[in-house]
Design a protein around this motif. Sequence first.
Motif, PDB file in Angstrom:
ATOM      1  N   PRO A  45      -4.928  -1.517  -0.621  1.00 32.47           N
ATOM      2  CA  PRO A  45      -5.197  -2.941  -0.408  1.00 32.47           C
ATOM      3  C   PRO A  45      -4.424  -3.531   0.769  1.00 32.47           C
ATOM      4  O   PRO A  45      -4.818  -4.560   1.324  1.00 32.47           O
ATOM      5  CB  PRO A  45      -4.760  -3.585  -1.728  1.00 32.47           C
ATOM      6  N   LYS A  46      -3.358  -2.881   1.176  1.00 31.11           N
ATOM      7  CA  LYS A  46      -2.534  -3.382   2.274  1.00 31.11           C
ATOM      8  C   LYS A  46      -2.761  -2.633   3.587  1.00 31.11           C
ATOM      9  O   LYS A  46      -2.144  -2.963   4.600  1.00 31.11           O
ATOM     10  CB  LYS A  46      -1.049  -3.298   1.892  1.00 31.11           C
ATOM     11  N   GLY A  47      -3.626  -1.626   3.564  1.00 23.71           N
ATOM     12  CA  GLY A  47      -3.834  -0.848   4.779  1.00 23.71           C
ATOM     13  C   GLY A  47      -2.590  -0.109   5.211  1.00 23.71           C
ATOM     14  O   GLY A  47      -2.338   0.070   6.403  1.00 23.71           O
ATOM     15  N   ALA A  48      -1.797   0.341   4.234  1.00 24.74           N
ATOM     16  CA  ALA A  48      -0.508   0.972   4.526  1.00 24.74           C
ATOM     17  C   ALA A  48      -0.602   2.478   4.677  1.00 24.74           C
ATOM     18  O   ALA A  48       0.399   3.181   4.566  1.00 24.74           O
ATOM     19  CB  ALA A  48       0.490   0.623   3.425  1.00 24.74           C
ATOM     20  N   ILE A  49      -1.822   2.984   4.904  1.00 31.95           N
ATOM     21  CA  ILE A  49      -2.024   4.418   5.081  1.00 31.95           C
ATOM     22  C   ILE A  49      -2.812   4.646   6.364  1.00 31.95           C
ATOM     23  O   ILE A  49      -3.794   3.955   6.627  1.00 31.95           O
ATOM     24  CB  ILE A  49      -2.786   5.028   3.885  1.00 31.95           C
ATOM     25  N   MET A  53      -5.675  17.648   7.398  1.00 34.35           N
ATOM     26  CA  MET A  53      -5.761  16.209   7.546  1.00 34.35           C
ATOM     27  C   MET A  53      -4.366  15.614   7.559  1.00 34.35           C
ATOM     28  O   MET A  53      -3.490  16.054   6.830  1.00 34.35           O
ATOM     29  CB  MET A  53      -6.576  15.592   6.407  1.00 34.35           C
ATOM     30  N   SER A  54      -4.172  14.609   8.380  1.00 37.54           N
ATOM     31  CA  SER A  54      -2.877  13.949   8.488  1.00 37.54           C
ATOM     32  C   SER A  54      -2.916  12.592   7.807  1.00 37.54           C
ATOM     33  O   SER A  54      -3.639  11.689   8.224  1.00 37.54           O
ATOM     34  CB  SER A  54      -2.499  13.794   9.969  1.00 37.54           C
ATOM     35  N   VAL A  55      -2.159  12.458   6.734  1.00 38.49           N
ATOM     36  CA  VAL A  55      -2.023  11.183   6.023  1.00 38.49           C
ATOM     37  C   VAL A  55      -0.590  10.714   6.166  1.00 38.49           C
ATOM     38  O   VAL A  55       0.354  11.461   5.876  1.00 38.49           O
ATOM     39  CB  VAL A  55      -2.377  11.337   4.526  1.00 38.49           C
ATOM     40  N   GLN A  56      -0.427   9.506   6.623  1.00 40.84           N
ATOM     41  CA  GLN A  56       0.902   8.931   6.777  1.00 40.84           C
ATOM     42  C   GLN A  56       0.994   7.638   5.967  1.00 40.84           C
ATOM     43  O   GLN A  56       0.092   6.791   6.038  1.00 40.84           O
ATOM     44  CB  GLN A  56       1.202   8.636   8.251  1.00 40.84           C
ATOM     45  N   ILE A  57       2.048   7.480   5.206  1.00 40.32           N
ATOM     46  CA  ILE A  57       2.288   6.263   4.433  1.00 40.32           C
ATOM     47  C   ILE A  57       3.224   5.359   5.239  1.00 40.32           C
ATOM     48  O   ILE A  57       4.328   5.789   5.617  1.00 40.32           O
ATOM     49  CB  ILE A  57       2.921   6.564   3.064  1.00 40.32           C
ATOM     50  N   ILE A  58       2.781   4.140   5.504  1.00 39.43           N
ATOM     51  CA  ILE A  58       3.641   3.176   6.186  1.00 39.43           C
ATOM     52  C   ILE A  58       4.476   2.497   5.100  1.00 39.43           C
ATOM     53  O   ILE A  58       4.056   1.514   4.471  1.00 39.43           O
ATOM     54  CB  ILE A  58       2.803   2.140   6.968  1.00 39.43           C
ATOM     55  N   GLN A  59       5.643   3.047   4.856  1.00 37.15           N
ATOM     56  CA  GLN A  59       6.434   2.654   3.695  1.00 37.15           C
ATOM     57  C   GLN A  59       6.819   1.175   3.719  1.00 37.15           C
ATOM     58  O   GLN A  59       6.897   0.537   2.655  1.00 37.15           O
ATOM     59  CB  GLN A  59       7.689   3.527   3.593  1.00 37.15           C
ATOM     60  N   ASP A  60       7.031   0.597   4.891  1.00 40.46           N
ATOM     61  CA  ASP A  60       7.424  -0.815   4.978  1.00 40.46           C
ATOM     62  C   ASP A  60       6.314  -1.756   4.532  1.00 40.46           C
ATOM     63  O   ASP A  60       6.578  -2.894   4.134  1.00 40.46           O
ATOM     64  CB  ASP A  60       7.825  -1.169   6.420  1.00 40.46           C
ATOM     65  N   ILE A  89      -8.461  17.459   0.218  1.00 42.95           N
ATOM     66  CA  ILE A  89      -9.828  17.801   0.627  1.00 42.95           C
ATOM     67  C   ILE A  89     -10.348  16.863   1.706  1.00 42.95           C
ATOM     68  O   ILE A  89     -11.547  16.840   2.005  1.00 42.95           O
ATOM     69  CB  ILE A  89     -10.786  17.805  -0.585  1.00 42.95           C
ATOM     70  N   SER A  90      -9.467  16.046   2.264  1.00 45.71           N
ATOM     71  CA  SER A  90      -9.814  15.170   3.391  1.00 45.71           C
ATOM     72  C   SER A  90     -10.891  14.146   3.052  1.00 45.71           C
ATOM     73  O   SER A  90     -11.688  13.763   3.903  1.00 45.71           O
ATOM     74  CB  SER A  90     -10.271  16.008   4.599  1.00 45.71           C
ATOM     75  N   CYS A  91     -10.914  13.688   1.807  1.00 47.38           N
ATOM     76  CA  CYS A  91     -11.934  12.713   1.416  1.00 47.38           C
ATOM     77  C   CYS A  91     -11.640  11.320   1.959  1.00 47.38           C
ATOM     78  O   CYS A  91     -12.551  10.521   2.183  1.00 47.38           O
ATOM     79  CB  CYS A  91     -12.072  12.660  -0.102  1.00 47.38           C
ATOM     80  N   GLY A  92     -10.360  10.990   2.148  1.00 44.45           N
ATOM     81  CA  GLY A  92      -9.990   9.687   2.678  1.00 44.45           C
ATOM     82  C   GLY A  92      -9.946   8.568   1.661  1.00 44.45           C
ATOM     83  O   GLY A  92      -9.824   7.392   2.024  1.00 44.45           O
ATOM     84  N   HIS A  93     -10.038   8.901   0.374  1.00 40.94           N
ATOM     85  CA  HIS A  93     -10.006   7.846  -0.647  1.00 40.94           C
ATOM     86  C   HIS A  93      -8.727   7.017  -0.571  1.00 40.94           C
ATOM     87  O   HIS A  93      -8.751   5.804  -0.757  1.00 40.94           O
ATOM     88  CB  HIS A  93     -10.126   8.460  -2.047  1.00 40.94           C
ATOM     89  N   CYS A  94      -7.610   7.677  -0.322  1.00 40.74           N
ATOM     90  CA  CYS A  94      -6.330   6.971  -0.268  1.00 40.74           C
ATOM     91  C   CYS A  94      -6.342   5.929   0.849  1.00 40.74           C
ATOM     92  O   CYS A  94      -5.895   4.791   0.672  1.00 40.74           O
ATOM     93  CB  CYS A  94      -5.178   7.950  -0.080  1.00 40.74           C
ATOM     94  N   PHE A  95      -6.868   6.318   1.994  1.00 38.77           N
ATOM     95  CA  PHE A  95      -6.977   5.433   3.146  1.00 38.77           C
ATOM     96  C   PHE A  95      -7.903   4.261   2.845  1.00 38.77           C
ATOM     97  O   PHE A  95      -7.618   3.107   3.188  1.00 38.77           O
ATOM     98  CB  PHE A  95      -7.507   6.236   4.340  1.00 38.77           C
ATOM     99  N   ALA A  96      -9.025   4.556   2.183  1.00 37.63           N
ATOM    100  CA  ALA A  96     -10.039   3.536   1.931  1.00 37.63           C
ATOM    101  C   ALA A  96      -9.630   2.550   0.842  1.00 37.63           C
ATOM    102  O   ALA A  96     -10.041   1.389   0.865  1.00 37.63           O
ATOM    103  CB  ALA A  96     -11.362   4.207   1.544  1.00 37.63           C
TER     104      ALA A  96
END
Length: 247
Positions: free
Chosen positions: A50-54, A1-8, A40-47
């Motif tokens: 609060p800023k949609g920065a992932i 799974m590819s997770v990217q953090i939009i740091q800005d 484990i590709s659950c996507g909790h971080c994405f979900a």
Amino acid sequence: MSVQIIQDECIQCQMCVAECPSQCLSLQDGQIAFSAKSCISCGHCFAICPKGAITLNSFTAAQAEALSSSSPLESKIINRRSIRSFKSDPLPHTVLNQLIQLTRFAPSARNTRLTQFVVIGRKTMNQIGEQVAVMIHPKMGAIQKVKDIVFRGAPHVIVAIAPESATEMQKMDGQIAVSELEIALPDEIGSFWCGFLTGAAQKNPDIRKQMNLPEGFTVVASLGVGTKDIQYARPVIRENIPVQWIE
């Protein structure tokens, strides 16, 4: 799974760090860092962000938030999340009983309706938690002593049981029933499938005894439930499931 953090756009609130069940995220040098090793590709971080920065597999928060349905049931399924942050207050027995009674209308193999339910609370959960954890991995017992990795702080586990002599289809009735029960949960109640307990109880008669299961019964499904102590901001976009059509 590819997770990217939009740091800005990240505000370092660390909600993603707290909710990641695999500890793939951490704060390093003032930025959120992601390690895919145990993901484990659950996507909790994405979900949860609060800023949609992932972004998740190149999908953006805006794309996920655009998912919608005019059907309340479809919307509930789309937004369903395994909850692992609960308020400690127990739910009223009347509420839990009402939910369990809805499973009377679930399908049953040959209409035998062998599924029964046991609801365990924190007293029993605390007694068996370490035993369950050790059965996952010998080192997990020590972790369970300081962090509830088995029950995730839920105040209850709804356990579906069936006779050990039941057929596989009859045991599946309990899994179907719990699936329907989960869909019926009101919005303020969260849940997660407690597979650790199900697997451990099937193998360990001492755990079944401490759960006060009737003699000759086994666990077929377990659902941790409680009042949510967290709200997810959006659903997770999933790839379409391959379907084969045979005429």
